[in-house]
Write a protein that holds these residues in place. Structure first.
Motif, mmCIF file in Angstrom:
data_model
loop_
_atom_site.group_PDB
_atom_site.id
_atom_site.type_symbol
_atom_site.label_atom_id
_atom_site.label_comp_id
_atom_site.label_asym_id
_atom_site.label_seq_id
_atom_site.Cartn_x
_atom_site.Cartn_y
_atom_site.Cartn_z
ATOM 1 N N TYR A 140 0.813 -1.189 -0.010
ATOM 2 C CA TYR A 140 0.009 0.071 0.092
ATOM 3 C C TYR A 140 0.880 1.187 -0.023
ATOM 4 C CZ TYR A 140 -4.440 -2.500 0.889
ATOM 5 O OH TYR A 140 -5.535 -3.299 0.840
ATOM 6 N N TYR A 141 0.211 2.496 -0.480
ATOM 7 C CA TYR A 141 0.976 3.756 -0.554
ATOM 8 C C TYR A 141 0.188 4.634 0.168
ATOM 9 C CZ TYR A 141 3.913 1.289 -3.725
ATOM 10 O OH TYR A 141 4.762 0.203 -4.277
ATOM 11 N N TRP A 142 0.668 5.682 0.753
ATOM 12 C CA TRP A 142 -0.285 6.530 1.581
ATOM 13 C C TRP A 142 0.257 7.897 1.621
ATOM 14 C CZ3 TRP A 142 0.132 8.289 6.984
ATOM 15 C CH2 TRP A 142 1.370 7.500 7.534
ATOM 16 N N ARG A 143 -0.546 8.928 1.845
ATOM 17 C CA ARG A 143 -0.040 10.285 1.739
ATOM 18 C C ARG A 143 -1.058 11.236 2.600
ATOM 19 N NH1 ARG A 143 1.104 12.469 -4.133
ATOM 20 N NH2 ARG A 143 -1.229 12.187 -4.315
ATOM 21 N N VAL A 144 -0.521 12.290 3.095
ATOM 22 C CA VAL A 144 -1.454 13.051 4.201
ATOM 23 C C VAL A 144 -1.645 14.483 3.628
ATOM 24 C CG1 VAL A 144 -1.848 13.866 6.413
ATOM 25 C CG2 VAL A 144 -1.119 11.461 6.095
ATOM 26 N N TYR A 145 -2.738 15.080 3.312
ATOM 27 C CA TYR A 145 -2.858 16.594 3.134
ATOM 28 C C TYR A 145 -3.271 17.277 4.504
ATOM 29 C CZ TYR A 145 -3.010 15.661 -1.946
ATOM 30 O OH TYR A 145 -2.588 15.366 -3.237
ATOM 31 N N ALA A 146 -2.470 18.206 4.635
ATOM 32 C CA ALA A 146 -2.891 19.246 5.698
ATOM 33 C C ALA A 146 -3.719 20.166 5.130
ATOM 34 C CB ALA A 146 -1.540 19.722 6.435
ATOM 35 N N LYS A 147 -4.865 20.521 5.610
ATOM 36 C CA LYS A 147 -5.862 21.635 4.928
ATOM 37 C C LYS A 147 -6.266 22.616 5.995
ATOM 38 C CE LYS A 147 -7.714 18.625 1.420
ATOM 39 N NZ LYS A 147 -7.380 19.492 0.376
ATOM 40 N N LYS A 148 -6.316 23.976 5.702
ATOM 41 C CA LYS A 148 -6.601 24.860 6.441
ATOM 42 C C LYS A 148 -7.619 26.075 5.345
ATOM 43 C CE LYS A 148 -5.780 28.639 9.630
ATOM 44 N NZ LYS A 148 -4.568 29.378 10.245
ATOM 45 N N GLY A 149 -8.978 25.965 5.453
ATOM 46 C CA GLY A 149 -9.724 26.620 4.342
ATOM 47 C C GLY A 149 -9.403 26.017 3.017
ATOM 48 N N GLU A 150 -9.143 27.044 2.136
ATOM 49 C CA GLU A 150 -8.527 26.561 0.748
ATOM 50 C C GLU A 150 -7.044 26.331 0.782
ATOM 51 O OE1 GLU A 150 -10.665 26.190 -1.775
ATOM 52 O OE2 GLU A 150 -12.359 26.631 -0.331
ATOM 53 N N GLU A 152 -3.260 24.514 1.527
ATOM 54 C CA GLU A 152 -3.149 23.018 1.694
ATOM 55 C C GLU A 152 -1.596 22.713 1.540
ATOM 56 O OE1 GLU A 152 -5.433 20.515 -0.570
ATOM 57 O OE2 GLU A 152 -3.742 20.487 -2.101
ATOM 58 N N ASN A 153 -1.028 21.661 1.996
ATOM 59 C CA ASN A 153 0.148 21.112 1.780
ATOM 60 C C ASN A 153 0.274 19.515 1.821
ATOM 61 O OD1 ASN A 153 2.999 20.911 1.246
ATOM 62 N ND2 ASN A 153 3.608 22.012 2.704
ATOM 63 N N ARG A 154 1.145 18.852 1.366
ATOM 64 C CA ARG A 154 0.889 17.254 1.583
ATOM 65 C C ARG A 154 2.498 16.802 1.804
ATOM 66 N NH1 ARG A 154 0.116 16.079 -4.902
ATOM 67 N NH2 ARG A 154 2.301 16.004 -5.340
ATOM 68 N N SER A 155 2.261 15.389 2.318
ATOM 69 C CA SER A 155 3.352 14.814 2.530
ATOM 70 C C SER A 155 4.074 14.254 1.512
ATOM 71 C CB SER A 155 2.930 13.830 3.544
ATOM 72 O OG SER A 155 2.374 12.780 3.134
ATOM 73 N N GLU A 156 5.346 13.581 1.836
ATOM 74 C CA GLU A 156 5.676 12.608 0.739
ATOM 75 C C GLU A 156 4.766 11.560 0.597
ATOM 76 O OE1 GLU A 156 8.080 13.156 -1.464
ATOM 77 O OE2 GLU A 156 8.452 15.244 -0.790
ATOM 78 N N ILE A 157 4.995 10.546 -0.272
ATOM 79 C CA ILE A 157 4.321 9.286 -0.402
ATOM 80 C C ILE A 157 5.028 8.285 0.804
ATOM 81 C CG2 ILE A 157 3.442 7.285 -1.785
ATOM 82 C CD1 ILE A 157 3.131 9.287 -3.930
ATOM 83 N N GLY A 158 4.232 7.629 1.584
ATOM 84 C CA GLY A 158 4.921 6.440 2.188
ATOM 85 C C GLY A 158 4.457 5.213 2.031
ATOM 86 N N THR A 159 4.912 4.027 2.515
ATOM 87 C CA THR A 159 4.286 2.933 1.966
ATOM 88 C C THR A 159 4.601 1.648 3.104
ATOM 89 O OG1 THR A 159 4.841 1.088 0.278
ATOM 90 C CG2 THR A 159 6.572 1.976 1.111
ATOM 91 N N PHE A 160 3.646 0.827 3.159
ATOM 92 C CA PHE A 160 3.948 -0.341 3.947
ATOM 93 C C PHE A 160 3.194 -1.701 3.175
ATOM 94 C CE2 PHE A 160 -0.298 1.525 4.605
ATOM 95 C CZ PHE A 160 -1.382 0.447 4.815
ATOM 96 N N LYS A 161 3.513 -2.810 3.767
ATOM 97 C CA LYS A 161 2.843 -3.957 3.138
ATOM 98 C C LYS A 161 2.180 -4.874 4.415
ATOM 99 C CE LYS A 161 4.236 -7.922 0.239
ATOM 100 N NZ LYS A 161 5.262 -8.592 -0.485
ATOM 101 N N THR A 162 1.122 -5.483 3.799
ATOM 102 C CA THR A 162 0.447 -6.526 4.872
ATOM 103 C C THR A 162 0.864 -7.837 4.574
ATOM 104 O OG1 THR A 162 -1.356 -6.683 3.035
ATOM 105 C CG2 THR A 162 -1.640 -4.986 4.741
ATOM 106 N N LYS A 163 0.997 -8.582 5.582
ATOM 107 C CA LYS A 163 1.468 -9.913 5.430
ATOM 108 C C LYS A 163 0.367 -10.696 4.642
ATOM 109 C CE LYS A 163 2.938 -13.611 8.667
ATOM 110 N NZ LYS A 163 3.078 -13.978 10.262
ATOM 111 N N ASP A 164 1.065 -11.728 3.994
ATOM 112 C CA ASP A 164 0.408 -12.491 3.040
ATOM 113 C C ASP A 164 -0.259 -13.423 3.927
ATOM 114 O OD1 ASP A 164 -0.373 -13.509 0.792
ATOM 115 O OD2 ASP A 164 1.284 -14.471 0.138
ATOM 116 N N SER A 165 -1.632 -14.027 3.159
ATOM 117 C CA SER A 165 -2.262 -15.169 4.023
ATOM 118 C C SER A 165 -3.289 -15.652 3.042
ATOM 119 C CB SER A 165 -3.266 -14.301 5.342
ATOM 120 O OG SER A 165 -3.930 -15.460 5.784
#
Length: 441
Positions: A140-150, A152-165
């Motif tokens: 998976y890949y994830w990102r966060v936006y900080a917002k105040k009214g109109e 905004e700023n955003r983070s870099e893209i992070g990643t993580f993996k779930t265990k196989d099953s």
């Protein structure tokens, strides 16, 4: 002669370049940009967001389920008291610093590294969020936006993996024993795709306190008919189990399109349950279920256990089930009986067998129902007495309570399941389509 032609061409090329340059400067010719050029993100909020890394592979399964899957082949689960059919939640966290404080954060989740296809989005006012219902064995890949009214700023893209099953548990508020039919290895060398077909318990209690409704109310059945209409008028949509939060999860997390109700004929208290097709269940009709916006199909399997697969009613139910899931427009779909164990267990076993899941995975999937708040099941139900369809899929001769002998044809479990479905009237094109949708082959 050749050199003279070359000499005369050079000034023409140069002249064309000069003219083109003048036209571009004057706006007479549009500037051509590379199709690979990405737009540059320009933040408007003076806040820096730093993601907290997710360490290691995240295990979506409770320890009791993980221990069971690691146990010996066909071992029945132990330590199943209490609700253990819900997946673990993952906490995603971040740190925000800067001159301006955000009013809210928007967290986006995707399965592609450029995050061009966002699969989940959350809006919070805190610097963390809990997420569940993640696919297993997935990056998976994830990102966060900080917002105040109109702004905004955003983070870099992070990643993580779930265990196989081989098991993906699903949490739908108000329901138990819900899981994805995908994630299992198959004899075709690929896994069954996740996120297309789900199994679990009923969305609503079917006939209030009548038999087969999956509830534990104490009822004098001689008075059921007298109280039924009055109580149903008070309890529409007929004792719904799934909550408003659960409905939001169905619609916005797993994007459900279709509910397939496989609760059996006898449950509906018909005087003659097989005299006509069921067209109404506690006020619900074909295409009109208890959850608005989710299409509803009535497709009852027997509760006469040894007739699940061999008689005309069992075959009709199996055919309709595959008619529905062979149409990609009906997916993702969710199927259920009362508690998601036995009739649901047969439909799941038939589906997974046809797609080439192993015998061990078929058994484990059935026994996984022990982890939900829905009662217990055991291995012998699949092989003796009430059901015995596992022996039938393995090619053994089985006997019904009426003494009828029945034996599936084919060299493997998947071949026997396919031959049975063809016998039910499912077409080869439909079966090929199911393989293409769920296996990608």
């Amino acid at each position: 002669m050749k050199s003279k032609k070359l000499f005369t061409m050079i000034p023409l090329v140069a002249l064309f370049g000069i003219v083109a340059g003048v036209m571009t400067a004057c706006g007479g010719a549009p500037k051509q940009e590379s199709s690979e050029t990405e737009s540059i993100y320009v933040p408007t909020l003076n806040t820096t967001i730093t993601l907290t890394p997710v360490e290691g592979e995240f295990d979506t399964l409770p320890s009791a389920v993980s221990d069971y899957l690691a146990s010996e082949k066909y071992t029945e689960p132990s330590n199943t008291s209490g609700e253990k059919s819900k997946p673990n939640k993952l906490t995603l966290a971040w740190n925000a610093q800067g001159d301006e404080q955000a009013e809210k954060y928007v967290v986006q989740l995707a399965e592609d590294e450029k995050m061009e296809q966002v699969v989940r989005q959350y809006e919070v006012t805190t610097s963390s969020v809990e997420i569940d219902n993640l696919k297993v064995g997935t990056q998976y890949y994830w990102r966060v936006y900080a917002k105040k009214g109109e702004q905004e700023n955003r983070s870099e893209i992070g990643t993580f993996k779930t265990k196989d099953s081989s098991v993906r548990l699903i949490d739908i508020d108000g329901l138990s024993n819900v899981r994805d039919c995908g994630a299992k290895d198959t004899e075709f060398g690929v896994k069954i795709k996740q996120g297309l077909l789900y199994r679990g318990e009923e969305f609503n209690q079917q006939n209030y306190a009548k038999k087969g409704s999956g509830n534990s109310l104490s009822v004098d059945y001689t008075k059921v008919s007298a109280i039924y209409e009055e109580e149903m008028a008070k309890a529409k949509p007929y004792g719904r189990k799934v909550t408003e939060k659960g409905i939001d999860q169905l619609k916005n997390e797993i994007n459900l399109k279709v509910e397939i109700d496989v609760r059996g004929y006898e449950t509906f208290d018909y005087a003659d349950p097989f005299s006509k097709p069921i067209s109404e269940i506690s006020g619900m009709t074909e295409h009109h279920g208890c959850v608005e916006g989710i299409d509803y199909f009535i497709n009852p399997f027997h509760t006469s256990h040894d007739k699940l697969y061999y008689d005309e009613y069992g075959k009709a139910a199996s055919k309709k089930f595959f008619d529905i899931i062979s149409d990609e427009n009906n997916l993702p779909a969710y199927f259920h009986c009362a508690q998601g164990k036995d009739r649901t267990g047969f439909a799941a076993c038939l589906f997974e067998a046809f797609l080439g899941a192993s015998e061990e995975d078929l058994v484990r999937d059935y026994l996984m129902s022990n982890f939900g708040n829905t009662g217990s099941v055991n291995y012998s139900k699949m092989t003796t007495g009430d059901y015995n369809y596992l022996l039938w899929l393995k090619g053994e001769e089985v006997s019904t309570k009426d003494g009828v002998k029945y034996q599936a044809t084919g060299n493997t479990i998947s071949e026997r399941a396919e031959n049975y479905l063809l016998e039910c009237g499912v077409t080869q094109d439909q079966l090929d389509n199911v393989r293409h949708i769920f296996l990608g082959i």
